[in-house]
Each structure stands twice: as C-alpha cells, then as structure tokens.
Design a protein around this motif. Structure first.
Motif, PDB file in Angstrom:
ATOM      1  N   VAL A 104      -7.747   2.422  15.498  1.00 16.69           N
ATOM      2  CA  VAL A 104      -6.567   2.932  14.811  1.00 16.69           C
ATOM      3  C   VAL A 104      -5.410   2.011  15.181  1.00 16.69           C
ATOM      4  N   ALA A 105      -4.647   1.578  14.175  1.00 19.29           N
ATOM      5  CA  ALA A 105      -3.538   0.646  14.409  1.00 19.29           C
ATOM      6  C   ALA A 105      -2.253   1.194  13.790  1.00 19.29           C
ATOM      7  N   LEU A 106      -1.180   1.072  14.522  1.00 22.33           N
ATOM      8  CA  LEU A 106       0.143   1.473  14.060  1.00 22.33           C
ATOM      9  C   LEU A 106       0.644   0.458  13.031  1.00 22.33           C
ATOM     10  N   THR A 107       1.211   0.933  11.943  1.00 21.95           N
ATOM     11  CA  THR A 107       1.799   0.043  10.939  1.00 21.95           C
ATOM     12  C   THR A 107       3.289  -0.131  11.229  1.00 21.95           C
ATOM     13  N   GLY A 108       3.923  -1.003  10.495  1.00 20.17           N
ATOM     14  CA  GLY A 108       5.372  -1.170  10.616  1.00 20.17           C
ATOM     15  C   GLY A 108       6.101   0.128  10.322  1.00 20.17           C
ATOM     16  N   SER A 109       5.645   0.861   9.321  1.00 18.91           N
ATOM     17  CA  SER A 109       6.260   2.160   8.994  1.00 18.91           C
ATOM     18  C   SER A 109       6.077   3.158  10.123  1.00 18.91           C
ATOM     19  N   GLY A 110       4.903   3.125  10.753  1.00 14.63           N
ATOM     20  CA  GLY A 110       4.653   4.012  11.885  1.00 14.63           C
ATOM     21  C   GLY A 110       5.555   3.685  13.057  1.00 14.63           C
ATOM     22  N   THR A 115      -9.552  13.391  13.734  1.00 18.73           N
ATOM     23  CA  THR A 115      -9.838  12.672  12.487  1.00 18.73           C
ATOM     24  C   THR A 115      -8.938  13.178  11.372  1.00 18.73           C
ATOM     25  N   TYR A 116      -8.764  14.479  11.273  1.00 17.84           N
ATOM     26  CA  TYR A 116      -7.895  15.050  10.242  1.00 17.84           C
ATOM     27  C   TYR A 116      -6.453  14.562  10.422  1.00 17.84           C
ATOM     28  N   GLN A 117      -5.941  14.613  11.643  1.00 18.98           N
ATOM     29  CA  GLN A 117      -4.560  14.202  11.890  1.00 18.98           C
ATOM     30  C   GLN A 117      -4.366  12.717  11.596  1.00 18.98           C
ATOM     31  N   VAL A 118      -5.342  11.891  11.981  1.00 18.76           N
ATOM     32  CA  VAL A 118      -5.271  10.450  11.710  1.00 18.76           C
ATOM     33  C   VAL A 118      -5.300  10.205  10.204  1.00 18.76           C
ATOM     34  N   GLN A 119      -6.126  10.941   9.480  1.00 19.67           N
ATOM     35  CA  GLN A 119      -6.172  10.800   8.014  1.00 19.67           C
ATOM     36  C   GLN A 119      -4.815  11.112   7.402  1.00 19.67           C
ATOM     37  N   GLN A 120      -4.153  12.147   7.890  1.00 23.43           N
ATOM     38  CA  GLN A 120      -2.836  12.507   7.362  1.00 23.43           C
ATOM     39  C   GLN A 120      -1.822  11.398   7.621  1.00 23.43           C
ATOM     40  N   LEU A 121      -1.860  10.815   8.809  1.00 28.15           N
ATOM     41  CA  LEU A 121      -0.950   9.716   9.136  1.00 28.15           C
ATOM     42  C   LEU A 121      -1.281   8.467   8.333  1.00 28.15           C
ATOM     43  N   GLU A 122      -2.558   8.247   8.097  1.00 28.90           N
ATOM     44  CA  GLU A 122      -2.981   7.094   7.292  1.00 28.90           C
ATOM     45  C   GLU A 122      -2.512   7.242   5.841  1.00 28.90           C
ATOM     46  N   LYS A 123      -2.612   8.441   5.280  1.00 25.75           N
ATOM     47  CA  LYS A 123      -2.137   8.695   3.909  1.00 25.75           C
ATOM     48  C   LYS A 123      -0.645   8.399   3.774  1.00 25.75           C
ATOM     49  N   ARG A 124       0.098   8.600   4.841  1.00 22.71           N
ATOM     50  CA  ARG A 124       1.542   8.348   4.829  1.00 22.71           C
ATOM     51  C   ARG A 124       1.867   6.884   5.119  1.00 22.71           C
ATOM     52  N   LEU A 155      -0.331   4.496   9.889  1.00 24.11           N
ATOM     53  CA  LEU A 155      -1.351   3.801  10.660  1.00 24.11           C
ATOM     54  C   LEU A 155      -2.516   3.433   9.753  1.00 24.11           C
ATOM     55  N   THR A 156      -3.399   2.596  10.277  1.00 26.04           N
ATOM     56  CA  THR A 156      -4.608   2.206   9.556  1.00 26.04           C
ATOM     57  C   THR A 156      -5.797   2.468  10.466  1.00 26.04           C
ATOM     58  N   ARG A 157      -6.963   2.582   9.847  1.00 23.22           N
ATOM     59  CA  ARG A 157      -8.217   2.738  10.592  1.00 23.22           C
ATOM     60  C   ARG A 157      -9.197   1.680  10.116  1.00 23.22           C
ATOM     61  N   GLY A 158     -10.051   1.226  11.019  1.00 21.36           N
ATOM     62  CA  GLY A 158     -11.078   0.272  10.643  1.00 21.36           C
ATOM     63  C   GLY A 158     -12.092   0.124  11.752  1.00 21.36           C
ATOM     64  N   PRO A 159     -13.199  -0.535  11.450  1.00 22.15           N
ATOM     65  CA  PRO A 159     -14.226  -0.735  12.477  1.00 22.15           C
ATOM     66  C   PRO A 159     -13.740  -1.693  13.557  1.00 22.15           C
ATOM     67  N   SER A 160     -14.225  -1.484  14.757  1.00 22.68           N
ATOM     68  CA  SER A 160     -13.888  -2.353  15.877  1.00 22.68           C
ATOM     69  C   SER A 160     -14.643  -3.667  15.752  1.00 22.68           C
ATOM     70  N   ALA A 161     -13.967  -4.763  16.076  1.00 23.59           N
ATOM     71  CA  ALA A 161     -14.617  -6.076  16.083  1.00 23.59           C
ATOM     72  C   ALA A 161     -15.596  -6.192  17.251  1.00 23.59           C
ATOM     73  N   GLU A 162     -15.339  -5.460  18.344  1.00 23.31           N
ATOM     74  CA  GLU A 162     -16.194  -5.519  19.527  1.00 23.31           C
ATOM     75  C   GLU A 162     -17.383  -4.571  19.459  1.00 23.31           C
ATOM     76  N   ASP A 163     -17.218  -3.429  18.809  1.00 29.74           N
ATOM     77  CA  ASP A 163     -18.274  -2.412  18.772  1.00 29.74           C
ATOM     78  C   ASP A 163     -18.247  -1.738  17.408  1.00 29.74           C
ATOM     79  N   GLU A 164     -19.218  -2.047  16.591  1.00 25.01           N
ATOM     80  CA  GLU A 164     -19.232  -1.538  15.213  1.00 25.01           C
ATOM     81  C   GLU A 164     -19.321  -0.018  15.135  1.00 25.01           C
TER      82      GLU A 164
END
Length: 166
Positions: free
Chosen positions: A103-109, A77-86, A89-98
């Motif tokens: 976690v999704a890679l962005t264009g910058s990622g 979670t900490y590492q993902v937060q650091q990547l998200e701040k940069r 990547l992005t984080r969000g709830p799953s459409a299939e399981d709330e």
C-alpha cells in the motif's frame, strides 16, 4: 468470582485494565468527530494514512498495517479500498514477495494527512495531553511502551491461525 473485599466482580488488579480501556475509548471518541469534519476519515482510515506517512517511502505491506493497527484483514481491506477509491493511496503486488500487497500513499493522501494532522493533534492535546504534566507524560509513555513491548514480543497476529469453532 469475588475480589479481595468479598464483593463480586474482577479483582482490584484489573483497575489499570479498565482505566486503559475507558481512556482509550474516550480518546478515540474525542478525535473521531474532528477526523470526519476535517478529512471525511474514519479513525482506522486516519491510522492507515498516518502510518504510511511515517514511512519515508510512504509504503507498507497490508500485513504490516494489519499487525500494527491490530485490525482484521477483511476490515482493513475494506478501509484501504475506500481510501484507494478516493485516490489517497494505491495498492499493488510487492516486488519482493508476490504474495504480499503493498500500500502506497499518494500525493493526495499526503496532502490530506498534512491538512488533518494539526487539528487532530490539537484535539489530542485538549482531551489527553493537557491533563498531564511533563513528568506524567513521560511516565505514561514509559509504562505504555513497556506493555506494548511485552505484547509485541508475542507472535504477530498474522502468524497465528484462528482456532476452529466447535
């Protein structure tokens, strides 16, 4: 505990275990400087981005990432937060399981992993692959895959509960 020679220490059958630990540590140490220099990434951050880039949609659940990387949920979670701040990547709830977080890679990622990967592979070739001929590489892959499959046949870490201390 005495080994078969009567000396103290682990039995000779543990030799592959110690060789694997040392080789793994040396490879990780060897690539960390390149990852910091070319992408300002930790080894775990690189693994997260690389894993996401392998998926056609560039997404994975946090649980899938934690299981594959064999990393604690809090550390992940900490590492993902650091990547998200940069903005990598992005984080969000799953459409299939709330209950799941996706976690999704962005264009910058994607751009960063594409920039870092050639140098990373050059270092891996230099410190690991150049020591092997084609037959050695195939044999090492076969053996490691056999061990990996054996280990992965056990329940994933996310399905096991920590034992209470006491």
């Amino acid at each position: 505990m005495a080994d078969s020679t009567g000396r103290g220490g682990p039995p000779a059958e543990f030799t592959p275990y110690f060789a694997l630990l040392e080789a793994s540590a040396l490879v990780q140490h060897g690539v960390e400087a390149q990852l910091r220099e070319s992408g300002d990434l930790s080894f775990v951050q690189f693994q997260i981005l690389a894993m996401l880039s392998e998926d056609a949609g560039g997404t994975q659940t946090m649980t899938a990432i934690a299981d594959r990387l064999v990393h604690s949920r809090s550390g992940l979670t900490y590492q993902v937060q650091q990547l998200e701040k940069r903005g990598l990547l992005t984080r969000g709830p799953s459409a299939e399981d709330e209950r799941s977080t996706v976690v999704a890679l962005t264009g910058s990622g994607t751009a960063l992993i594409q920039r870092v990967l050639p140098g990373h592979m050059a270092v891996v070739r230099e410190i690991l692959l150049d020591a092997l001929d084609a037959g050695d590489g195939a044999e090492l892959t076969r053996l490691l895959e056999k061990v990996r499959q054996h280990m992965r046949a056990r329940p994933p870490r996310s399905a096991t509960r920590a034992r209470p201390r006491g």
